[in-house]
Design a protein around this motif. Structure first.
Motif, PDB file in Angstrom:
ATOM      1  N   ALA A 237       0.856  -1.185   0.000  1.00  0.00           N
ATOM      2  CA  ALA A 237       0.000   0.000   0.000  1.00  0.00           C
ATOM      3  C   ALA A 237       0.891   1.233   0.000  1.00  0.00           C
ATOM      4  CB  ALA A 237      -0.908  -0.005   1.234  1.00  0.00           C
ATOM      5  N   VAL A 283      -5.876   2.951  -0.524  1.00  0.00           N
ATOM      6  CA  VAL A 283      -5.450   1.748   0.217  1.00  0.00           C
ATOM      7  C   VAL A 283      -6.464   1.326   1.279  1.00  0.00           C
ATOM      8  CG1 VAL A 283      -3.020   2.236  -0.188  1.00  0.00           C
ATOM      9  CG2 VAL A 283      -4.112   3.093   1.895  1.00  0.00           C
ATOM     10  N   ALA A 302       1.838  -1.760   4.566  1.00  0.00           N
ATOM     11  CA  ALA A 302       1.305  -0.402   4.458  1.00  0.00           C
ATOM     12  C   ALA A 302       2.437   0.605   4.581  1.00  0.00           C
ATOM     13  CB  ALA A 302       0.250  -0.166   5.539  1.00  0.00           C
ATOM     14  N   SER A 313      -5.399   0.762   6.999  1.00  0.00           N
ATOM     15  CA  SER A 313      -5.389  -0.196   5.892  1.00  0.00           C
ATOM     16  C   SER A 313      -4.844  -1.554   6.331  1.00  0.00           C
ATOM     17  CB  SER A 313      -4.570   0.352   4.715  1.00  0.00           C
ATOM     18  OG  SER A 313      -3.212   0.549   5.069  1.00  0.00           O
TER      19      SER A 313
END
Length: 464
Positions: A237, A283, A302, A313
């Protein structure tokens, strides 16, 4: 030591916090007066507001009498100019610069004293990328940190039931650990250290730090927590500096999907990453994650520039079925709150980078420093010098060295005369004698013990 830190961002602030605890005189320089005021009250440091590449600002910061300049602003150009000015006008002895662009690494001559006069450069983004890559290569580890140019590694894992090294006193595991070139450096139970003596027993749920020759890492991990399935499908992400570097590192070896919210950047990444799938989107978009098979993902990483998005996320990905999650979080206070819940591993870029800087501040011949447990503990690689008459460690068996309580010498890397193996890893016992030139790996469960360890390794006129 008088230290000037240029840049009061996450890296600069973390470095200042780490160095202040060691009784250094710190001056922080930044253009944000409000941020400096908060840091001045929080850390009781001296601050100077102004352009870090200005001669007058550096003079006000005390460049005439400083021992070390650490330039970690967001601008490579500012950091380079500050180092050049610090040497040319103030003859400041040691200069470290943060360089985010990879271009400078391709032209090291630009950093020598005749040009930008940078003694040592760091790239926190690359340090974090390498850190995450090691965790991916050794699934199940919380940390994998290298010493002695990669010959030996410090790994951190959570022990699990029904594994060979669990529920048995360490004294009974000594022969097995020696066969694996491994040494249990520390055990943490419910957040508190347990002295790894012969009577100590590793219990399920313990966080175990182990020094091990690199080729035995997987064997030791399997003995502590079993063999987890390998990572194959990875979703990243954020396609910023760290996300793009990690994707490039994984592009040929793993099935990678990368989500980037900026359409133009996503297009550029799609051109440069030939095997990865680049997705344009948010994301935290639940539908996007579902459509892209988050429930079949081995690791969700992430790495956006927004730590709240990273936390959200990664938490969402775990709830939706991702096997493991990792999030990049800057705020130290957040790390302890979210790690170990739905987010398996939380990484602070500043904490991951600070060890590289600490190695240049430590007294004595300290080759490497790794900050552990959010800065509470440290592992150091120190070169032993001198002889029995002028050293507290050389020529002495380990059980004769006055180590602070809980501190362990976990590994020794020694030069050999073997043409096929220039250096070898020794897992020491109480009778092992340290020789001059040995690289000694020391684990300090409490950071306040580091000074005592450094003093032990300093060479004096005589200690007899």
């Amino acid at each position: 030591m008088n230290i000037i830190i240029l840049g009061a961002g996450q890296v600069g602030t973390s470095v200042a916090e780490g160095l202040l605890s060691e009784a250094n005189d710190i001056t922080l320089v930044d253009t944000d007066a409000k941020e400096l005021a908060e840091l001045r009250d929080r850390f009781e440091v001296r601050t100077v507001c102004g352009n870090a590449a200005s001669p007058s600002v550096l003079r006000e910061a005390g460049a005439d009498n400083a021992d070390l300049l650490i330039a970690v602003t967001q601008s490579d150009q500012t950091n380079l100019c500050a180092c050049k000015i610090a040497r040319t006008l103030f003859n400041l002895p040691t200069r470290i610069a943060r360089l985010r662009s990879a271009d400078y690494g391709e032209h090291p001559e630009l950093l020598d004293n005749s040009n930008f006069a940078v003694d040592f450069s760091i790239c926190p983004e690359q340090i974090v990328t390498d850190y995450i890559r090691r965790l991916i290569d050794f699934p199940g580890a919380l940390q994998v940190l290298d010493f002695a140019d990669g010959l030996v590694s410090l790994i951190s894992v959570v022990a699990r039931e029904n594994n060979p090294l669990v529920w048995h006193p360490l004294s009974e595991q000594h022969a097995q650990l020696l066969q694996m070139d491994a040494h249990i450096a520390a055990i943490y139970r419910a957040g508190y250290p347990v002295t790894p003596s012969g009577k100590a027993i590793i219990m399920p749920g313990d966080e175990v730090f182990c020094l091990v020759a690199k080729h035995h890492i997987r064997t030791v991990m399997q003995a502590l927590r079993g063999a987890p399935p390998p990572m194959r499908r990875i979703m990243i992400a954020g396609g910023g500096n760290i996300g793009s570097r990690l994707a490039a590192s994984l592009d040929s070896d793993y099935n990678v999907k990368l989500i980037e919210i900026d359409a133009l950047r996503a297009e550029k990444l799609a051109v440069s990453l030939h095997n990865s799938l680049i997705l344009h989107g948010n994301v935290t978009d639940e539908k996007l994650l579902e459509n892209e098979g988050i429930d079949e993902t081995d690791l969700f990483v992430a790495l956006t520039n927004d730590e709240e998005d990273n936390i959200m996320s990664a938490t969402l990905a775990k709830r939706m079925g991702a096997r493991h999650t990792l999030a990049l979080v800057n705020r130290k206070s957040y790390v302890g709150l979210v790690e170990g819940g739905l987010i398996d591993i939380v990484i602070s870029p500043a904490q991951a980078s600070i060890g590289v800087l600490l190695a240049h501040v430590r007294r004595g011949d300290v080759v490497a420093v790794h900050s552990l447990r959010r800065g509470a503990a440290e592992a150091l690689e120190i070169v032993a010098h001198g002889q029995h008459s002028n050293s507290r460690v050389v020529g002495r068996a380990i059980d004769r060295i006055a180590l602070p309580e809980g501190v362990t010498i976990s590994a020794i890397v020694r030069e050999t005369s073997d043409a096929n193996e220039s250096r070898k890893v020794l897992i020491p016992d109480n009778d092992t004698v340290i020789e001059s030139g040995d690289h000694v790996i020391v684990f300090c469960p409490h950071k306040n013990q580091v000074k005592k360890v450094e003093k032990l390794f300093q060479v004096g006129f005589t200690f007899l």
